[in-house]
Structure formats: structure tokens, C-alpha cells
Design a protein around this motif. Structure first.
Motif, PDB file in Angstrom:
ATOM      1  N   PRO A 175     -15.455  24.775  25.875  1.00 26.03           N
ATOM      2  CA  PRO A 175     -16.113  23.591  26.462  1.00 26.03           C
ATOM      3  C   PRO A 175     -16.815  23.741  27.865  1.00 26.03           C
ATOM      4  N   ARG A 215     -20.193  25.638  26.926  1.00 25.16           N
ATOM      5  CA  ARG A 215     -20.961  24.698  26.678  1.00 25.16           C
ATOM      6  C   ARG A 215     -21.639  23.817  27.849  1.00 25.16           C
ATOM      7  N   GLY A 227     -19.656  16.539  28.224  1.00 21.91           N
ATOM      8  CA  GLY A 227     -19.109  17.793  28.678  1.00 21.91           C
ATOM      9  C   GLY A 227     -18.186  17.715  29.869  1.00 21.91           C
ATOM     10  N   GLU A 247     -14.849  16.346  28.925  1.00 20.10           N
ATOM     11  CA  GLU A 247     -14.093  17.381  28.276  1.00 20.10           C
ATOM     12  C   GLU A 247     -13.401  18.134  29.311  1.00 20.10           C
TER      13      GLU A 247
END
Length: 51
Positions: free
Chosen positions: A28, A31, A40, A43
């Protein structure tokens, strides 16, 4: 949190984040680095702990 004046300092550890040691748990984060999004960010917020 309940008595901030009692805090003398903080110890912040970030000792296992080396590029050659990245594993699935950093997916994560990678990304988000490549394409920052609100999803994101959410996350990453879920992965942060105060322990």
C-alpha cells in the motif's frame, strides 16, 4: 494523550523500511508513493498504530 505535559519526549522508530527489504506489507505504501489517492491515504491510516 490524557496528560501531554507529562511527556518528555517521543521515540519514533522506522528501522525496517529499507528499499531492498520491502515485502508485501509495504505494497500500500509503494502504491501511494507512485499515485497518491484518498483511498491510498485511508489504507495507510489503517496500517498505522501507536503500539
Amino acid at each position: 494523550m490524557h496528560a501531554p505535559k507529562r511527556v518528555r519526549g517521543l521515540i519514533v522508530r522506522n528501522d525496517d523500511v529499507y528499499e531492498d527489504q520491502y515485502g508485501p506489507k509495504y505494497a500500500p505504501l509503494e502504491r501511494f508513493w507512485e499515485k497518491p489517492t484518498e483511498k491510498g491515504k485511508a489504507e495507510l491510516a489503517e496500517a498505522v498504530s501507536d503500539a
